[in-house]
Enzyme design. Structure first.
Site, PDB file in Angstrom:
ATOM      1  N   TRP A  79       0.831  -1.205   0.000  1.00 19.48           N
ATOM      2  CA  TRP A  79       0.000   0.000   0.000  1.00 19.48           C
ATOM      3  C   TRP A  79       0.861   1.250   0.000  1.00 19.48           C
ATOM      4  O   TRP A  79       0.562   2.231  -0.676  1.00 19.48           O
ATOM      5  CB  TRP A  79      -0.984   0.000   1.164  1.00 19.48           C
TER       6      TRP A  79
ATOM      7  N   ASP B 167      -1.489   6.642   6.323  1.00 17.06           N
ATOM      8  CA  ASP B 167      -2.597   5.759   5.952  1.00 17.06           C
ATOM      9  C   ASP B 167      -2.810   4.819   7.146  1.00 17.06           C
ATOM     10  O   ASP B 167      -1.935   4.011   7.461  1.00 17.06           O
ATOM     11  CB  ASP B 167      -2.193   4.969   4.699  1.00 17.06           C
TER      12      ASP B 167
ATOM     13  N   LYS C 249     -11.887  -1.649   6.749  1.00 12.96           N
ATOM     14  CA  LYS C 249     -11.044  -2.570   7.494  1.00 12.96           C
ATOM     15  C   LYS C 249     -11.527  -2.650   8.945  1.00 12.96           C
ATOM     16  O   LYS C 249     -11.857  -3.705   9.436  1.00 12.96           O
ATOM     17  CB  LYS C 249      -9.575  -2.120   7.452  1.00 12.96           C
TER      18      LYS C 249
END
Ligand SMILES: *Cc1c(COP(=O)(O)O)cnc(C)c1O
Length: 361
Positions: A101, A171, A195
């Protein structure tokens, strides 16, 4: 079959209480005669929903008044572009590459300016967090970027990098609301909510006010400017209304559990049950260096791909689902987010013990 223990990395398990409440309100939200899904985002009912949601996340994270909370769309991945488009005033940013990511965010930023990879753990398949105490931070860097919890590899920054005075952008998709956080250490904290917080379709951006300006890269679309959404209180266009409503319920659920300190305590307890077992197991083994282990995503392997596949299949039959590791890394991964009850982890470990006894040669 009723509810399973869902170890998915995302979209992921949500608190059963929240789902039940949403079900009860599905046809008639608080006497409005309609579902939140059918409601105008300009209605007074929805205004109350989004305002309360914002206040509740502010309370939970103790977000200072000089930060805005934005409820946006496009997922975490859209932020990979929005961040450089809005923040790269000097055209330079430093990225710490701790997994896929972070790497994707870094690659996207290269489209907009000079993105430097100032540290990486790619040399050992992202199984650790690099030392970030004295990085070669670019003098002109507009920000330093991290992915705080690496969903795929199961690592977590336990201390934030020394950014040498530069703005930190993080993030936090897979560790959002999992523990207390000092918001003042960041310029931007953002995460896709699917998530640990809510249903897919909402991304929450917490951004310091001075970073919200009209001085964005030329050509930045209106919808991709933080200022657009900050000025309109996330109601510039139709927001992901139902998702925001569910997030609001999850915020209230977390408050009821005792807030982020209580979440942290529970998450540590849950993770310890699994890691302690992995550390003494003769069949299963964790893949991450101990000091950098995530509380949320726990990858492990047997060292034998066939046996891994057998484990995932048998676990599924026993009601423990989505334990297959990310398609790029294989093995197994148990995501044990806020809404995973302790007993889910205890039962998983009991199942792993039994599997070990049956399959250890
Ligand atoms: C899942 C995930 C993403 C991507 O999220 P999308 O909402 O699918 O774009 C980005 N970062 C992290 C840490 C993630 O876990």
């Amino acid at each position: 079959m009723g509810r399973v223990y869902n170890f998915s990395a995302g979209p992921a398990v949500l608190p059963e209480e929240v789902l039940k409440e949403a079900a009860e309100e599905m046809l008639d939200y608080k006497g409005s005669g309609m579902s939140v899904m059918e409601m105008s985002h300009r209605s007074k009912e929805f205004a109350a929903i989004i305002e309360e949601a914002e206040q509740d996340i502010r309370d939970l994270m103790q977000i200072p008044d000089n930060y805005k909370v934005l409820f946006l769309q496009g997922g975490a991945s859209q932020q990979f572009a929005m961040i450089p488009m809005n923040l790269m005033k000097n055209g330079v940013a430093d990225y710490i590459i701790t997994g896929q990511w972070a790497k994707k965010a870094y690659q996207e930023a290269q489209k907009f300016g000079k993105a430097n990879a100032v540290a990486s753990s790619a040399d050992k398949t992202f199984s650790y967090i690099p030392d970030c105490s004295d990085l070669p931070i670019d003098e002109d860097a507009d920000y330093v970027y991290i992915c705080e919890n690496n969903t795929i590899y199961g690592t977590k920054f336990k201390t934030l990098p020394n950014t040498k005075g530069k703005t930190l952008v993080a993030d936090v998709s897979s560790c959002f609301l999992s523990e207390p956080v000092d918001v003042t250490k960041y310029g931007v904290i953002y995460g896709g909510v699917q998530k640990n917080v809510g249903p897919a379709g909402v991304v929450i951006v917490i951004i310091r006010e001075d970073l919200i300006t009209e001085d964005v890269l030329p050509g930045t679309p209106t919808m991709l400017q933080y200022k657009t959404h900050a000025d309109a209180k996330s109601l510039y266009n139709t927001p992901p209304a139902y998702g925001i409503y569910i997030c609001g319920k999850v915020f209230k659920w977390i408050k009821k559990q005792g807030g982020l300190a209580a979440m942290k305590e529970r998450n540590e307890k849950k993770a310890k049950i699994l890691y302690d077992f992995l550390d003494q197991s003769k069949l299963f083994k964790g893949t991450v260096v101990k000091e950098d282990r995530s509380l949320m995503n726990v990858p492990f392997v047997t060292g034998d791909e066939e046996l891994d596949a057998k484990f995932v299949a048998e676990a599924k039959k026993a009601g423990f689902v989505n334990l297959k590791g990310h398609r790029t890394v294989g093995g197994m991964r148990a995501s044990i987010y806020n809404a995973m009850p302790i007993e889910g982890v205890e039962k998983l470990v009991a199942f792993m013990k039994q599997f070990e006894a049956e399959n250890l040669k």
